[in-house]
Design an enzyme around this catalytic site. Structure first.
Site, short mmCIF file in Angstrom:
data_model
loop_
_atom_site.label_atom_id
_atom_site.label_comp_id
_atom_site.label_asym_id
_atom_site.label_seq_id
_atom_site.Cartn_x
_atom_site.Cartn_y
_atom_site.Cartn_z
N ASP A 104 0.86 -1.18 0.00
CA ASP A 104 0.00 0.00 0.00
C ASP A 104 0.90 1.25 0.00
OD1 ASP A 104 -2.97 0.99 0.59
OD2 ASP A 104 -1.73 1.97 2.09
N HIS A 266 -7.39 -6.80 0.77
CA HIS A 266 -6.30 -5.84 0.66
C HIS A 266 -5.18 -6.07 1.66
CE1 HIS A 266 -4.16 -2.17 -0.12
NE2 HIS A 266 -4.44 -1.66 1.07
#
Length: 301
Positions: A104, A266
């Site tokens: 990320d 995620h």
């Protein structure tokens, strides 16, 4: 959490970084994303430690690390500045050359660290990310609808901090079932500190400005990452929806790119630690990385 890992607060020049490290073998630097702390790696790091010395810091502004004052241009929270912190951290720990893996927002730091300090990085792993400059150049209505938080957190006219600090738990979500009890408490400690919330917003403000400019400058100059690069993405996130094949995107930014998907949402380090650790170890040992696929990527970051 992190059995047999040492903890330390290390002065890196402009600030201090909180770090956990342990294991043996060649060094691997793991960089968390937003809004997590180093604790996101607590299920992965022990799987890597028998093979590598694993270093897990809180990035500047995040977790227990220092939170320097910002400037109108947001340079103190740029990926370039954060990368300098990490080079200093690794040198202090005795590692002049190392592999780096970022997830990320940490993937953007890992990319910039490798671009700015090619002599320091042996291998690069980027997880759930493409270069910021590429993402913004491709941004369309779908991107804006799904990743609207980039622009909400990144604007300054009506700062997001006031909204977030009104109820950090509701804003960020998450829970001990996914993160693990100790990791969740570390996360909650961070998000309930208004200084951390401000610093995380500064990360996004830098992303829309100085970070994009750095990527655009590299692209204009034809500079490519030269070390082996692994791209991993979560099949239940939206990377494939937005970009098709993330490996193909990265081939415009790096000379030696391989990749695969991880069957998770995620937060892959929390949801699929064994699969992620297996992929990382294979890449670091220069073996083929197995890929999984899903038909319907879903969820957003």
């Amino acid at each position: 959490m992190f059995d047999d890992f040492a903890t330390e607060m290390i002065d890196v020049g402009e600030t201090e970084l909180f770090v956990r490290y342990g294991g043996s073998g060649s060094p691997l630097l793991l960089l968390h994303g937003h809004p997590r702390t180093h604790a996101t790696w607590h299920r992965v790091a022990p799987l890597l430690a028998p093979h590598h010395t694993v270093i897990c810091p809180d990035l500047r502004g995040y977790g227990r690390s220092g939170k320097p004052p910002t400037t109108p241009g947001h340079e103190p929270y740029s990926k370039r500045t954060t990368a300098r912190d990490l080079v200093a951290l690794m040198r202090t720990l005795g590692h002049d050359r190392f592999a780096v893996a970022g997830h990320d927002r940490g993937s953007y730091v890992a990319h910039r660290l490798t671009a700015d300090h090619p002599d320091a990085v042996t291998r690069l792993v980027v997880m759930d990310g493409i270069p910021i400059g590429e993402a913004l150049a491709r941004a369309d209505a779908t991107f804006a609808a799904r990743w609207w938080h980039w622009f909400f957190l990144g604007q300054t006219a009506k700062p997001a901090e006031r909204v977030i600090n009104a109820d950090p738990d509701a804003w960020y979500g998450g829970g001990p079932e996914q993160m693990g009890a100790e990791a969740y408490e570390d996360f909650r400690r961070a998000i309930h500190d208004p200084r951390t919330v401000h610093a995380m917003c500064e990360d996004y403000r830098a992303g829309l400005g100085v970070d994009r400019a750095a990527d655009d400058a590299d692209r204009a100059a034809g500079r490519l990452i030269t070390c082996p690069t692994l791209v991993l993405w979560s099949v239940k996130d939206d990377m494939e929806d937005l970009y098709g094949d993330p490996v193909a995107v990265w081939r415009s930014w790096a000379e030696d790119v391989r990749g695969g998907s991880i069957d998770s949402g995620h937060h892959m380090a929390e949801e699929a630690p064994e699969e992620l650790a297996t992929a990382l170890l294979a890449f670091l040992e220069d073996q083929p990385v197995a890929a999984t696929k899903a038909n319907e990527p879903e969820a957003t970051r």
